[in-house]
Design an enzyme around this catalytic site. Structure first.
Site, PDB file in Angstrom:
ATOM      1  N   CYS A  78       0.862  -1.179   0.000  1.00  0.00           N
ATOM      2  CA  CYS A  78       0.000   0.000   0.000  1.00  0.00           C
ATOM      3  C   CYS A  78       0.903   1.235   0.000  1.00  0.00           C
ATOM      4  CB  CYS A  78      -0.887  -0.015   1.248  1.00  0.00           C
ATOM      5  SG  CYS A  78      -1.897   1.463   1.447  1.00  0.00           S
ATOM      6  N   GLU A 155     -12.269  -0.611  -6.400  1.00  0.00           N
ATOM      7  CA  GLU A 155     -12.824  -1.507  -5.362  1.00  0.00           C
ATOM      8  C   GLU A 155     -14.216  -2.010  -5.769  1.00  0.00           C
ATOM      9  OE1 GLU A 155     -11.968  -2.628  -2.016  1.00  0.00           O
ATOM     10  OE2 GLU A 155      -9.898  -2.149  -2.546  1.00  0.00           O
ATOM     11  N   HIS A 190      -3.679  -0.145  -6.126  1.00  0.00           N
ATOM     12  CA  HIS A 190      -4.912  -0.440  -6.847  1.00  0.00           C
ATOM     13  C   HIS A 190      -4.765  -0.185  -8.354  1.00  0.00           C
ATOM     14  CE1 HIS A 190      -6.738  -0.375  -2.868  1.00  0.00           C
ATOM     15  NE2 HIS A 190      -7.895  -0.752  -3.383  1.00  0.00           N
TER      16      HIS A 190
END
Ligand code: DGL
Length: 272
Positions: A78, A155, A190
């Site tokens: 992350c 997401e 992501h």
């Protein structure tokens, strides 16, 4: 007589959500004999819009959980947690920790030694200027662009979706008005999920910049640190997977993102 498989390392991989699975996906062929413990702190996502104090608290709790579960190496998959809390994480556990920022900057420089760099990242990562600092230390000039709407759409599983295309195109147009990059770093784990879309949109906007992704650079760095060689054998990797919210959604979308089924996801309560 059966030959016993050599026991590989136990690697803890942590992200606020699915994003870290892009790092795990890159780790699998590099360290195929490991036991992986993945934690997606989905209940408290997004980290990228929160304060340093909150991000550090969440990240330290997650790191301690993985260390307590038996991880002997931690990959902070992350950018937001790395940019804002790597030092706190490192002192909170006794195992080695690999973050994402430095490997991504090193990979960018390897690809283009004097690159003008554009970093796409969460608002918190951009405000920390972690990328600017790491780039400057290597003599690279960096422009940082916050893209806060990208994590929620990813997401949601909106990978090739008109909304994602539109949002990305607006962010890139704004960024390209401010700089002419040679390299675009995907400074959020992501974003590799929409890497083809980023490359395509850059071309449509007349940019020839190459895309560097923090996930694969981090996996290569972690593999070097952990010291495992690629193996020709079929992946005997084993998984333990935890999410702090909606395990059904995590198992479904996570399997798509990982490129292989996630057999079981356990619900974890890390508090508020
Ligand atoms: N995947 C995380 C990163 O690399 C960010 C997601 C979030 O905002 O929680 O920065």
């Amino acid at each position: 007589m059966a030959v016993e498989q050599p026991k590989g390392p136990t690697i803890g991989v942590f992200d606020s959500g699915f994003g870290g699975l892009t790092v795990l996906r890159e780790l699998l062929p590099l360290i195929p004999n490991a036991h992986y413990i993945y934690l997606g702190d989905t209940a408290r996502l997004p980290y990228g819009s929160k304060s340093q104090t909150t991000i550090a608290r969440y990240a330290v709790e997650s790191a301690r959980f993985l260390a307590d579960r038996g991880a002997d190496h931690l990959v902070i998959a992350c950018n937001t947690a790395t940019a804002l809390a790597l030092a706190e994480i490192e002192v909170s556990v006794t195992i080695p920790v690999t973050g994402v920022v430095e490997p991504a900057v090193a990979a960018a420089q390897l690809q283009h030694p004097n690159a003008k760099v554009l970093v796409l990242a969460t608002a918190a990562t951009v405000q920390s200027h972690a990328y600017k600092v790491h780039c400057a230390a290597r003599g690279l000039d960096a422009t940082e662009k916050a893209c806060p709407l990208l994590v929620p759409v990813i997401e949601e599983g909106w990978i090739d979706h008109p909304v994602t295309r539109q949002v990305l195109s607006i962010y890139l147009r704004e960024a390209l008005d401010a700089c002419s990059p040679d390299i675009v770093i995907l400074g959020c784990t992501h974003y590799p999920l929409i890497a083809p879309l980023v490359s395509q949109t850059l071309k449509e906007l007349g940019s020839t910049a190459e895309v560097v992704d923090s996930a694969s650079a981090t996996a290569r760095t972690a593999a070097l640190q952990i010291g495992s060689a690629p193996s020709a054998s079929k992946s005997p990797a084993t998984f333990e997977c935890y999410a702090t919210d909606s395990i059904e959604k995590f198992a479904r979308l996570g399997s798509d993102f990982l490129g292989q089924p996630i057999p079981r996801v356990e619900l974890l309560d890390l508090g508020g």
